[in-house]
Design a protein around this motif. Structure first.
Motif, PDB file in Angstrom:
ATOM      1  N   ASP A 126       0.769  -0.928   0.032  1.00 41.69           N
ATOM      2  CA  ASP A 126      -0.198  -0.004  -0.515  1.00 41.69           C
ATOM      3  C   ASP A 126       0.445   1.179   0.152  1.00 41.69           C
ATOM      4  OD1 ASP A 126      -2.377  -1.614  -0.025  1.00 41.69           O
ATOM      5  OD2 ASP A 126      -3.126  -1.428   1.913  1.00 41.69           O
TER       6      ASP A 126
ATOM      7  N   LYS B  16       2.478   1.834  -3.310  1.00 39.07           N
ATOM      8  CA  LYS B  16       1.236   2.462  -3.724  1.00 39.07           C
ATOM      9  C   LYS B  16       1.215   4.056  -3.986  1.00 39.07           C
ATOM     10  CE  LYS B  16      -1.735  -1.040  -5.132  1.00 39.07           C
ATOM     11  NZ  LYS B  16      -2.676  -1.901  -4.593  1.00 39.07           N
TER      12      LYS B  16
ATOM     13  N   ASP C   5       4.582   5.417  -6.005  1.00 44.93           N
ATOM     14  CA  ASP C   5       4.475   5.559  -7.345  1.00 44.93           C
ATOM     15  C   ASP C   5       3.440   7.138  -7.297  1.00 44.93           C
ATOM     16  OD1 ASP C   5       5.338   3.613  -7.366  1.00 44.93           O
ATOM     17  OD2 ASP C   5       4.006   2.411  -7.824  1.00 44.93           O
ATOM     18  N   GLU C   6       2.556   7.388  -6.834  1.00 49.36           N
ATOM     19  CA  GLU C   6       1.577   8.178  -6.864  1.00 49.36           C
ATOM     20  C   GLU C   6       1.845   9.450  -6.335  1.00 49.36           C
ATOM     21  OE1 GLU C   6      -2.031   7.627  -3.820  1.00 49.36           O
ATOM     22  OE2 GLU C   6      -2.757   6.244  -5.512  1.00 49.36           O
TER      23      GLU C   6
END
Lengths: 131, 557, 327
Positions: free
Chosen positions: B421, B424, B427-428
């Motif tokens: 999580d 992710k 990555d954003e």
């Protein structure tokens, strides 16, 4: 209005371990102090100049690299030179017991070694600021 | 034998409502909520219900096979024990050389070099900012001449050497290559590791020099150079150790380390390298903290997650690209200055977690490191701790011994999920580099560090000897002292070197290097040439500083 | 105040004028803490004010304002001038404490005697930023710094407060922070005299420039058309142009005879604010007694209404009538 205690937190020398300095800075803020954080790799000259310009009550020095015997007394020496000995100086880090008397002699009021609570350090500062 | 989960569920409910409820009514549990060291709730009991969706083949597999949850080699410690590698170095090259030889005599199987801060930040011992720091947290290396002394009498084809060096990693590696050449050892015979992980310097350790972009280039240049010329070298040790030391949780340690790893892989792929050409030489470095169960699960989760990332995200084909090989060090921040002998026990538990977690090499801290650099006696006890675990405890006889434990598998799953999580989210942000530039990772670490400190101060978390079971009047142990004359001696050596070398040659290689830095060619050959002329570390870094500029930290509260 | 304090103030004033940094720093503390001694010193020094160009910087957090200030210091120093910086960070409303971290970016100037940097917490008093910063800027002006940079937190009220302090307001934007929102944020377009798009090496910066420009084209600007300048604080690119634009703004104000007018208007506004604050203090003090509590209770019980209460409070403060809130 009660004025907040102003503290300068600095990491003299090249040591990059700032966990303790940052945790203490936050705890001091939460205790109502104004904390001027100057970051890593500060020379004693930079620290003392900043402390004078910011008119702080206290300087907190943190060093874990073993260079404290050189760096801490240099800060107090420069404060004397600037006629600013009313600024309380405390230090923390990996500092052997046997170095502490000499540091105190040089004008560092208190040394906080690993395991000291932020509450202890804050209490000490509150009780010992010189103005 | 199959387990009927429904039946187990019913039985568990009955147990909770019956005997447990009765016991708790008479004797309440010690705490309302039990937490791991990272602050995650721990259940009273784990059962097959907690591993209900678990697929053995997919989630565990076999040692040496994807997804490597159970270990990266088919026989693990039955084949070869982990490398016992004590990080050491202080004062001048002469003193450190003596300590290395002592450690090798004591049965240590690899060297691990600690450099002083001026070396790590690319300053010569004569630099004004180096004053007071020379030889303090490691050995002072100004030039190839110091490296020659540091490894004198140590054949470089017989040892593997790990160097904790980041921003100037290329320069120290170049020195090692030239030194080997002088010993008659070709570079393809060299084994070892450079830490070379700049991203964690920005977030946790602080020995950065250049901004992210040129730093990433230096790193990928090393990947490229080594895949061809120094194939047995671990070109990077992607480190969660220091991130954990800065106060993060186990999940964050995995997440931020692997996010950094992703950033390096992406940078190298972008630079035109094939993932399978460099990925097998990536290595990792984790912390072993106090919470034994959580730590074992952490190591296993990290291994599985990295294998999945390399396979699914980067399409790596070579099985060696999928293996997360890691070094472990016991947690320095868990050591207490109070009752320092207690640290021996702490280190034992942490080292045990690393062995149960399948580490490839291990450094055990010495009991006196919350007070100063370790004495020889303390280092010996730390090394013996590993040897006792390896040879007497029995944990090295079977592979991944805690696998299948409900709690371990549940924790492993949880850590992997939560770390994913975080990845992710990163990555954003556009990846680890921008997440660092925007202060996200630093802020997350600081939040955790502050929460931990508050838990200790409120007494919610007990640290023996610190906030409970204290003793008055402790006797101070004997400590190692770095001699104050080290700095003067090192400076004199440097001065002498500057007079004896061919300064015209030094200048011309430095000029050439700065030209290369302005373009896109690989920097390694130019650095090797400069090192060969005895250009100093500070001079080489200055040449690069002029082209690359210096990193300005973003400090976030 | 006593003559004793006045004498002290004269000494402070002399020391400040003599370039004594420690005295300057201490008087700023006195002003921040609202000690009468600080204001007495300012009374002595007031005739010396009016020489400095006061430049305010505002914009969203993460815009690299402190780095930009660092580069502006560099540019001003390279042009041979001294410069003072006031960097404002938010005070925690819960604890009254603050972490003031802007200085980190500027620490390389710590040993330069031509640079003075002061960090301040907003301390949450009425008028926010305005009061302490206003006085501090006056003091720095009297201490003959030709340039004074005021960096404010880019959130909430303080963005607008900066207008009450600065001759020239620089609004700093960056690409990638939800561009539309930051640009069109109420009030921000109106207060900017110069717009700096920082981190101009990032993708999307040109879009921010265009957006700003088209927003500016919508407004009416008789005397001064606010320019949009691109900067890269990490390298210093565009900073010289930024300083030049800021200087031009002042020249245009002077030529249009607006500078003196605007300064007087600010002085008036600041004075009125101080008066408001004093009155508020008085009224609060006057009413923190049994009678006051009774009034609030009545209000809570709807036995009175806030408008009647207001009238009563006001008249009571003016001394027109005694408080009678029993109908």
């Amino acid at each position: 209005m009660e004025r907040p205690i102003r503290v300068l937190i600095a990491k003299p020398g090249l040591d990059g371990h700032d966990r303790g300095a940052k945790v203490l800075a936050r705890a001091m803020r939460d205790a109502g102090m104004e904390v001027i954080y100057t970051g890593l790799r500060q020379t004693p000259e930079q620290i003392v100049e900043a402390a004078v310009q910011e008119d702080v009550d206290t300087i907190g020095l943190s060093c874990l690299s073993g260079a404290h015997n050189h760096l801490f007394p240099e800060v107090t020496r420069l404060l004397k030179e600037k006629d600013a000995t009313d600024i309380l100086v405390v230090g923390g880090g990996i500092i052997p017991e046997e170095d502490i008397p000499k540091l105190k002699e040089a004008g560092i009021s208190e040394i906080f070694t690993p395991g000291t609570t932020t509450a202890t350090a804050i209490e000490y500062i509150k009780e010992n600021v010189k103005r | 034998m199959t387990t009927d989960l429904k039946q187990v569920g019913g039985a568990k409910k009955a147990w909770e409502e019956g005997p447990v409820a009765k016991a708790v009514a008479r004797f309440p549990e010690r705490k309302e909520e039990f937490l791991t060291l990272s602050g995650t709730p721990v259940d009273r009991l784990y059962t097959p219900l907690d591993t209900a969706d678990f697929d053995y083949e997919q989630d565990l597999g076999f040692p040496g096979q994807y997804p490597f949850t159970r270990g990266i080699q088919p026989t693990m410690y039955r084949g070869r024990l982990w490398t016992m590698r004590q990080y050491a170095g202080f004062g001048t090259a002469e003193e450190s050389n003596e300590r290395y030889k002592y450690l090798l005599d004591q049965g240590q199987t690899g060297l691990s070099i600690a450099f002083d801060l001026p070396t790590q930040i690319g300053y010569d011992s004569s630099h004004p900012l180096a004053h007071g720091e020379v030889g303090k947290v490691g050995v002072a290396i100004d030039s190839l001449a110091d490296m020659e002394v540091l490894f004198s009498g140590i054949p470089l084809d017989k040892v593997s050497t790990s160097m904790t060096i980041n921003a100037p990693a290329a320069i120290l590696l170049a020195m090692y290559i030239v030194l080997a050449e002088k010993q008659g050892v070709p570079s393809d015979k060299l084994a070892g590791t450079i830490q070379n992980d700049i991203l964690k310097e920005y977030v946790a350790r602080g020995t950065y020099i250049f901004p992210p972009k040129p730093s990433m280039r230096l790193i990928t240049d090393i990947f490229e150079y080594c895949s061809d010329k120094v194939p047995k070298w671990n070109t990077i040790s992607i480190s969660g150790y220091h991130i954990r030391e800065a106060g993060c949780t186990a999940v964050q340690e995995v997440a931020f380390t692997l996010a950094d790893g992703i950033a390096y892989v992406e940078a190298a792929v972008e630079a035109g390298l094939d993932v399978d050409d460099f990925a097998p030489r990536l290595s990792f470095f984790f912390n072993a903290q106090m919470d034994l169960l959580e730590e074992v699960a952490k190591f296993r989760a990290a291994r599985r997650l990295w294998a999945r990332i390399m396979k699914n995200r980067f399409g790596a084909k070579n099985p060696r690209s999928l293996k997360l090989r890691f070094h472990t060090q016991t947690a320095g921040c868990a050591l207490t200055a109070q009752q320092p002998d207690n640290n021996i026990i702490r280190v034992t538990l942490q080292a045990l977690a690393a062995a149960l977690g399948g580490t490839q090499s291990l450094h055990t801290n010495s009991r006196d490191e919350a007070l100063s650099l370790p004495t020889q006696d303390s280092v010996t006890i730390a090394l013996r701790t590993q040897q006792i675990i390896a040879h007497e405890s029995g944990v090295a006889s079977t592979i991944d011994p805690l696998a299948g434990s409900y709690v371990i598998e549940a924790m492993t799953n949880r850590i992997e999920d939560e770390a994913m999580d975080y990845i992710k989210t990163i990555d954003e942000f556009g990846g680890a580099v921008s997440a660092i530039e925007q202060g996200f990772i630093q802020r997350e670490i600081q939040e955790s560090a502050y929460a931990y400190q508050q838990a200790v101060e409120s007494g919610e978390r007990i640290v023996v000897g610190v906030n409970k079971f204290q003793v008055a009047d402790e006797q101070a142990p004997e400590l190692l002292k770095v001699k104050p004359e080290v700095e003067a001696r090192q400076k004199a050596k440097l001065e002498n070197l500057r007079q004896q070398r061919d300064n015209a040659k030094v200048q011309s290689t430095l000029q050439q290097l700065s030209k290369t830095a302005q373009g896109d060619d690989n920097l390694m050959p130019g650095i090797i040439e400069a090192v060969r002329t005895y250009a100093t570390l500070g001079e080489i870094c200055d040449a690069l500083r002029q082209v690359f500029g210096e990193y300005e930290p973003s400090v976030i509260f | 105040m006593t003559t004793h304090a006045k004498n002290d103030s004269n000494i402070w004033a002399e020391r400040v004028l003599a370039g004594d940094r420690r005295a300057l720093a201490r008087v700023i503390s006195l002003l921040e803490n609202q000690e009468p001694e600080g204001f007495h010193t300012l009374k002595t020094l007031y005739p010396k004010t009016g020489q400095a160009h006061i430049i305010g910087l505002t914009g969203p957090p993460g815009g690299g304002k402190s780095s930009l200030v660092d580069r502006m210091i560099q540019e001003i120093r390279s042009r041979g001038h001294e410069v003072a910086v006031v960097a404002v960070d938010p005070t925690s409303p819960f604890t009254g404490g603050a972490i003031l971290g802007d200085r980190i970016r500027m620490q390389r100037w710590a040993s330069d005697t031509g640079v003075y940097i002061r960090s301040m917490g907003t301390r949450g008093s009425l008028g926010g930023l305005a009061r302490a910063v206003y006085a501090t800027v006056q003091l720095l002006d009297a201490a003959s710094f030709p340039y004074i940079l005021v960096e404010t937190v880019g959130v909430g009220q303080s963005e607008v407060d900066i207008v009450q302090v600065a001759d020239t307001v620089v609004v700093v934007s960056v690409p990638g922070l939800g561009d539309d929102v930051q640009v069109s944020k109420a009030g921000i377009m109106e207060i900017g005299d110069v717009f700096a798009v920082n981190k101009a090496d990032l993708p999307g910066s040109q879009r921010v420039v265009v957006e700003l420009q088209s927003m500016l084209d919508l407004g009416s600007h008789d005397v001064w058309q606010p320019p949009v300048v691109t900067t890269v604080a990490t390298t210093g690119k565009g900073v010289s142009e930024l300083i030049t634009a800021i200087q031009e703004h002042l020249v245009v104000l002077q030529e249009a005879n607006l500078l003196t007018k605007q300064r007087l208007a600010r002085e008036k506004e600041a004075l009125l604010q101080r008066l408001t604050e004093r009155i508020r203090c008085d009224i609060t003090k006057q009413w923190s007694n049994k009678q006051g509590n009774q009034a609030w209770e009545n209000l809570a019980a709807k036995k009175t209404d806030p408008y009647t209460l207001e009238e009563q409070l006001y008249l009571s403060w003016k001394g027109v009538t005694t408080v009678d809130n029993q109908d």
